[in-house]
Structure formats: structure tokens, C-alpha cells
Design an enzyme around this catalytic site. Structure first.
Site, PDB file in Angstrom:
ATOM      1  CB  CYS A 255      -1.842  -7.106  19.358  1.00 19.22           C
ATOM      2  SG  CYS A 255      -0.816  -6.121  18.252  1.00 19.22           S
TER       3      CYS A 255
ATOM      4  CE  LYS B 178      -8.269  -5.027   1.944  1.00 22.97           C
ATOM      5  NZ  LYS B 178      -7.605  -6.132   2.599  1.00 22.97           N
TER       6      LYS B 178
ATOM      7  CG  HIS C  22      -1.759  -6.484  14.171  1.00 23.53           C
ATOM      8  ND1 HIS C  22      -0.536  -6.404  14.781  1.00 23.53           N
ATOM      9  CD2 HIS C  22      -1.568  -6.199  12.870  1.00 23.53           C
ATOM     10  CE1 HIS C  22       0.373  -6.096  13.874  1.00 23.53           C
ATOM     11  NE2 HIS C  22      -0.223  -5.965  12.706  1.00 23.53           N
TER      12      HIS C  22
ATOM     13  CG  HIS D  36      -0.381  -0.148   2.511  1.00 29.13           C
ATOM     14  ND1 HIS D  36       0.522   0.753   3.014  1.00 29.13           N
ATOM     15  CD2 HIS D  36      -0.530  -1.101   3.470  1.00 29.13           C
ATOM     16  CE1 HIS D  36       0.880   0.401   4.222  1.00 29.13           C
ATOM     17  NE2 HIS D  36       0.279  -0.739   4.527  1.00 29.13           N
TER      18      HIS D  36
ATOM     19  CB  CYS E 278       0.962 -10.403  18.244  1.00 29.75           C
ATOM     20  SG  CYS E 278       0.022  -9.659  16.889  1.00 29.75           S
TER      21      CYS E 278
ATOM     22  CE  LYS F 245      -2.927   0.872  10.875  1.00 29.95           C
ATOM     23  NZ  LYS F 245      -2.687  -0.104  11.906  1.00 29.95           N
TER      24      LYS F 245
ATOM     25  CB  CYS G  70       3.532  -8.152  16.081  1.00 29.08           C
ATOM     26  SG  CYS G  70       2.441  -6.892  16.666  1.00 29.08           S
TER      27      CYS G  70
ATOM     28  CG  HIS H 280       4.086  -1.481   2.235  1.00 27.19           C
ATOM     29  ND1 HIS H 280       2.839  -2.031   2.052  1.00 27.19           N
ATOM     30  CD2 HIS H 280       4.464  -1.825   3.477  1.00 27.19           C
ATOM     31  CE1 HIS H 280       2.485  -2.686   3.148  1.00 27.19           C
ATOM     32  NE2 HIS H 280       3.455  -2.575   4.031  1.00 27.19           N
TER      33      HIS H 280
HETATM   34  N1  MSP Z   1       9.103  -7.439   7.480  1.00 30.87           N
HETATM   35  C1  MSP Z   1       9.100  -6.381   8.419  1.00 30.87           C
HETATM   36  C2  MSP Z   1      10.363  -5.549   8.317  1.00 30.87           C
HETATM   37  C3  MSP Z   1      11.642  -6.304   8.471  1.00 30.87           C
HETATM   38  S1  MSP Z   1      13.028  -5.289   8.199  1.00 30.87           S
HETATM   39  C4  MSP Z   1      14.330  -6.243   8.582  1.00 30.87           C
HETATM   40  C5  MSP Z   1       7.880  -5.490   8.188  1.00 30.87           C
HETATM   41  N2  MSP Z   1       7.289  -5.584   6.993  1.00 30.87           N
HETATM   42  S2  MSP Z   1       5.971  -4.789   6.561  1.00 30.87           S
HETATM   43  O1  MSP Z   1       5.715  -5.204   5.206  1.00 30.87           O
HETATM   44  O2  MSP Z   1       4.931  -4.994   7.501  1.00 30.87           O
HETATM   45  O3  MSP Z   1       6.313  -3.255   6.600  1.00 30.87           O
HETATM   46  C6  MSP Z   1       7.336  -2.708   5.820  1.00 30.87           C
HETATM   47  C7  MSP Z   1       7.515  -1.238   6.087  1.00 30.87           C
HETATM   48  O4  MSP Z   1       6.357  -0.495   5.738  1.00 30.87           O
HETATM   49  C8  MSP Z   1       7.783  -0.905   7.557  1.00 30.87           C
HETATM   50  O5  MSP Z   1       8.853   0.017   7.648  1.00 30.87           O
HETATM   51  C9  MSP Z   1       6.524  -0.252   8.014  1.00 30.87           C
HETATM   52  O6  MSP Z   1       6.780   0.694   9.013  1.00 30.87           O
HETATM   53  C10 MSP Z   1       6.095   0.445   6.746  1.00 30.87           C
HETATM   54  N3  MSP Z   1       4.679   0.795   6.788  1.00 30.87           N
HETATM   55  C11 MSP Z   1       3.596  -0.018   6.928  1.00 30.87           C
HETATM   56  N4  MSP Z   1       2.472   0.742   6.970  1.00 30.87           N
HETATM   57  C12 MSP Z   1       2.788   2.057   6.855  1.00 30.87           C
HETATM   58  C13 MSP Z   1       2.071   3.269   6.743  1.00 30.87           C
HETATM   59  N5  MSP Z   1       0.756   3.331   6.804  1.00 30.87           N
HETATM   60  N6  MSP Z   1       2.791   4.404   6.532  1.00 30.87           N
HETATM   61  C14 MSP Z   1       4.146   4.401   6.378  1.00 30.87           C
HETATM   62  N7  MSP Z   1       4.834   3.280   6.472  1.00 30.87           N
HETATM   63  C15 MSP Z   1       4.203   2.113   6.807  1.00 30.87           C
HETATM   64  O7  MSP Z   1       7.541  -4.710   9.071  1.00 30.87           O
END
Ligand code: MSP
Length: 496
Positions: free
Chosen positions: A159, A316, A162, A33, A142, A313, A145, A36
Site C-alpha cells: 500500500c 516520527k 502505509h 496531529h 489494507c 510528510k 486504509c 487533523h
Molecule cells: N475516518 C476517516 C474519515 C471518514 S469521513 C466520513 C479518516 N480519518 S483520519 O483520522 O485518518 O483522517 C481525518 C482527516 O485528516 C482526513 O481528511 C485526512 O485527509 C486528514 N489528514 C490526515 N493527515 C493529514 C495531513 N498530514 N495534512 C492534512 N490533512 C491530513 O480518514
């Protein structure tokens, strides 16, 4: 996209400045999303800035595939795990290409050749340092997490991230002596050997370290998690998520493998970019692991905020999720990159709605750089130009802008860097208004051509400054200037 092969890497040069930057590795469980997209775009902008400066630059990204959830998700999708993962990784790579992410390598933690040896070597080093021991674990887990929580973490027994109840777990685990390193990490932070940005986040970490961190589980029984990296010397256990995932930052460079050229050249990392939800792992677990393994610490952990939509945040159920493709398809990759760079501060939460996006698109892109480039190039092609000479004040202004821009980038202040570029754009618009070369051309052709020469020079400089943020737009402007052509189509057609 730049090369993804390791073979073209050469040994470090004595005077070479290097810049190694990493994204978090993404869980392969859903579509990526906007949050990311934000993380990877920030990393890409920083990487492109350093390449432009001539630094040997390496941008790493990838996927965090050894999670308990993967097997369930694959089953739900009716695929075997490997196919399920390959398919997701393909969609991630497609998105990264559509965001123009110039990564040098995409590491996958299920990669037995590239990643496993590094993760297992890290384990052996921790063990050799006496920092791994076996114990029975009683606790709350969790699944979302991928972490054990304490009672203190919970809100109403759930949690908070979540909104689910963690599972009660009792099992044999190997533990990592995190507790042994808390003081050393704090010392490193105080002495400037390791930093977290922004400083509020570093203070959060310091108070966490001050309260003391307990040891953490670093393995889980194989019967509970079938998909993962075996613990060296104990096939009944699997290396647990964070020990495995964090190690991607070095395994990708060849740590634990025969060819360590990239590792020698790029480690320690200059910056790991992360969201605030994974701060503890990066600012406590990871430096502790590196210290235990006898390795240098990364320089900076850059913690960005979360992206919200309309103040909430994205979720959906609220219906406010904005998928990266909604914006890419309608407004283009560079428009999205622009918004993320200039209108979301890298250090706090930022908001994005379609309405706001469109407003900014029209004001800053259609009317801003788009209109300016088209006007300047039209005059340039139609009237010609003289090579510019600059007054002392103009030279000073140019130097000041460049210094401000560089200083902003060196402090990771992308918003500030983009503001400098848009100030230069506004200055140039003003210059056209004041000098009116399109009128002057009839009365004083030479003077008008001097003005056009100045405008074109400044437009080129603007394009150079835009390169990290909007690589495609920058290229189009530079090409038009070099070929003495005007733009066939507007860079950013106005949206009504
Ligand atoms: N797999 C772990 C990270 C391991 S690093 C050795 C993870 N993955 S994740 O797919 O859940 O998230 C990846 C990144 O996206 C994280 O840095 C997380 O903070 C970021 N974000 C997830 N949702 C977000 C927002 N709504 N806004 C900004 N960044 C966000 O965590």
C-alpha cells in the site's frame, strides 16, 4: 463553545439561509496531529464566518469508531473498547476546545442512539433500491486504509500510503452497486448540481468515473470485525467502514431517528471538508449512496492538501512531527489558527516548520495586528477621539475590502480572505505614519482626534473581519474599544 444540544433547534424558517459544514470523522487510534488540526480549523473558520453573516450554521465533527483496528488498539492499551474510545474522544474534545472549535455536535459512530439508526436506515434504503447484493470477495485488504485495494493501487506489492503489504482476503460480503451511479455522478458534476473543489480534484474524480468504478464491498463478516453496526436482517455481517462512516453526516442530524428537525433544516450539506486521501469515498461512494437512497446530494466537497514539515510528510522516523500543542502552548491558539488560515493554502499542500511559524508570528502578529492595536488604543485612551466621517474614497475602499473578503470566503479561499485583513492592517499602519496624530495633537487637537476616530473605527472593522480566524483576539480588541481601555498586555508578545 456553542451549544451541543439538539433540543434548541427549531423548524426551518421560510427565509432562513442555512449553512451546514462537516469535518471528516477522525479515527480514534492516535493523537491528532497538525493535519487533523488543520481540517477542523478550516471548518471552524468557515462556520464562524457564516454565523457572523447571520446564516443558521451547523458545524459537525466526530469520530469514526467502528474500525477493525479499535479492538486491537484497546487491547494493547489494556482497556475495554468502550473505555478506550471514551478516553480518546476526551482528548480530541480537549484539543478542539483548545483550538477554539465551535462545533455544534460531536458525533461518535459507536453511538447506538444517535448514529446506528441512521446507518441502518441508509442500508435499508440501498437494499430497497436493489443496490445491495451478496457475493464472495477475493481481494487485498489494507488495515490502515480500512479499504480493499486493487493490484493497480499497489507499489511494489505494498500500500503506497502505509508501506505495508495488504492481507489476502476471501469472504462473503454484501456489495453496493457503485457501478450503477458513475454516469449519474458525472452528469451531476457537469450540470453544476454537485461540485468538488478545487477543480483539479474534480477532474481527477471525473476521470475516475470515466474509467468506471466497480461495485464495492459494504459489509464484512462479524467473526472478522466484532466491533461495528449489524447489517439489518443479517446479524452475521457488520456494516463496513465507509458505508457506516459517511452516513454520520446525516445520522447526526436525526436521519433514521424520530426527531428529524435538524435534518429537515440543514440537509443537504453545503460543504464536506476533507483531505485528498479520502476523496474517492466522498466524491463517488457518498453521492452514489445518496442517489440510491433517494436523497439530495451535498453541494460541495472541499479538498485540502496535506501539511508537510520542511517539505516532507510529518513522520516520527524523520523527526519532523509538530504537535498542535507545541504551537498552542508557546504562541497561543489564535496564532496557530492564523498560520493555518493565511499561510497554508486550502487547495494545495502546505508547509509548517517552527522557524517559519516564529518568523510569521513576529512579523504579522507581534508587529502586525498586535502592535497596531496597541498603538491605536493607546492614543484613543490618552487623547480621545471624534466620531469619524468618511470621504467618498474612504467609503469606496471600505466597501471594496468587504466585498473582496466576502467573495474570498464564498469561494473558500481562506488565504485570500486573510490577505484582505492584513492589507487593511497595513493601510492603517500607513495612515498612522502619514497623519502622526500623536504629534499633531499639540498643534491641531481636533484634526488629531478626527484621525484617531478614523483609526479606531478601522481597528474595529479589522476586528470584525478577524473574528472567524482569530475569535479571541477579535473579542479582546472589540472589548477594549467598547470599554475605552487600552490593552493591559500585548496581544502577541514578540518572540526572540
Ligand atoms: N475516518 C476517516 C474519515 C471518514 S469521513 C466520513 C479518516 N480519518 S483520519 O483520522 O485518518 O483522517 C481525518 C482527516 O485528516 C482526513 O481528511 C485526512 O485527509 C486528514 N489528514 C490526515 N493527515 C493529514 C495531513 N498530514 N495534512 C492534512 N490533512 C491530513 O480518514
Amino acid at each position: 463553545m456553542t451549544s451541543t444540544s439538539e433540543t434548541d433547534a427549531h423548524a426551518p424558517q421560510a427565509d432562513e439561509r442555512s449553512f451546514y459544514i462537516t469535518t471528516p470523522i477522525f479515527y480514534p487510534n492516535a493523537n491528532l496531529h497538525m493535519g487533523h488540526a488543520y481540517t477542523v480549523t478550516v471548518c471552524d473558520i468557515l462556520a464562524r464566518y457564516h454565523r457572523l453573516k447571520g446564516d443558521a450554521t451547523y458545524l459537525l465533527t466526530g469520530t469514526d469508531e467502528n474500525t477493525g483496528k479499535v479492538t486491537d488498539a484497546a487491547e494493547t492499551a489494556g482497556k475495554d473498547v468502550a473505555t478506550f474510545l471514551d478516553d480518546i474522544v476526551d482528548t480530541y474534545k480537549t484539543l478542539f476546545a483548545d483550538l477554539d472549535i465551535s462545533y455544534d455536535q460531536f458525533i461518535r459512530t459507536s453511538d447506538q442512539e444517535r448514529h446506528w439508526p441512521g446507518a441502518q436506515e441508509m442500508w435499508r434504503r440501498l437494499e430497497a433500491a436493489g443496490d445491495i447484493y451478496k457475493d464472495t470477495y477475493n481481494g487485498l485488504y489494507c488495515r490502515d486504509c480500512e479499504a480493499f485495494l486493487t493490484e493497480r493501487d499497489l507499489v511494489d506489492g505494498k500500500c503506497p500510503d502505509h508501506d505495508t503489504r495488504p492481507e489476502e482476503v476471501e469472504e462473503e460480503n454484501y456489495f453496493f452497486r457503485l457501478s450503477r451511479y458513475t454516469d449519474q455522478i458525472a452528469e451531476k458534476m457537469h450540470s453544476g448540481g454537485f461540485q468538488v473543489l478545487p477543480k483539479e480534484r474534480e477532474n481527477e474524480v471525473l476521470s475516475m468515473l470515466d474509467e468506471g468504478l466497480g461495485d464495492v464491498s459494504f459489509s464484512r463478516p462479524k467473526e472478522k470485525v466484532s466491533w461495528g453496526i449489524p447489517v439489518p436482517g443479517d446479524e452475521a455481517q457488520v456494516i463496513y467502514v465507509w458505508c457506516d462512516a459517511l452516513t454520520n453526516y446525516i445520522s447526526a442530524l436525526g436521519f433514521g431517528r424520530e426527531n428529524q428537525q435538524l435534518f429537515d433544516r440543514f440537509w443537504p450539506a453545503d460543504v464536506h471538508v476533507i483531505g485528498k486521501d479520502i476523496l474517492k469515498f466522498h466524491a463517488a461512494f457518498w453521492p452514489a449512496m445518496l442517489m440510491s437512497a433517494g436523497m439530495e446530494l451535498s453541494d460541495t466537497i472541499l479538498v485540502h492538501g496535506m501539511i508537510t514539515s520542511g517539505g516532507y510528510k510529518m513522520s516520527k522516523s524523520r523527526g519532523n512531527v509538530i504537535a498542535p500543542y507545541e504551537l498552542i502552548n508557546e504562541y497561543g491558539t489564535d496564532a496557530l489558527r492564523y498560520y493555518l488560515a493565511r499561510h497554508i493554502s486550502p487547495f494545495s499542500d502546505g508547509d509548517l516548520t517552527i522557524e517559519r511559524f516564529e518568523e510569521v508570528y513576529n512579523a504579522d502578529l507581534a508587529n502586525g495586528i498586535g502592535n497596531l492595536a496597541s498603538r491605536v488604543l493607546k492614543m484613543y485612551v490618552k487623547f480621545g477621539y471624534n466620531y469619524p466621517t468618511f470621504s467618498e474614497t474612504q467609503k469606496m475602499d471600505q466597501d471594496a475590502l468587504r466585498e473582496e473578503y466576502e467573495s474570498a470566503f464564498n469561494r473558500f479561499e481562506l488565504t485570500e480572505a486573510a490577505n484582505v485583513v492584513w492589507r487593511r492592517i497595513a493601510n492603517l499602519d500607513q495612515y498612522i505614519t502619514d497623519s502622526e496624530p500623536f504629534k499633531k495633537i499639540k498643534e491641531d487637537e481636533q484634526k488629531a482626534k478626527d484621525d484617531i476616530g478614523y483609526l479606531v473605527h478601522e481597528l474595529f472593522e479589522i476586528a470584525v473581519m478577524l473574528e472567524p480566524i482569530m475569535p479571541d483576539t477579535a473579542q479582546k480588541i472589540k472589548t477594549a474599544i467598547n470599554n475605552e481601555e487600552s490593552l493591559a498586555q500585548p496581544l502577541f508578545p514578540r518572540k526572540e
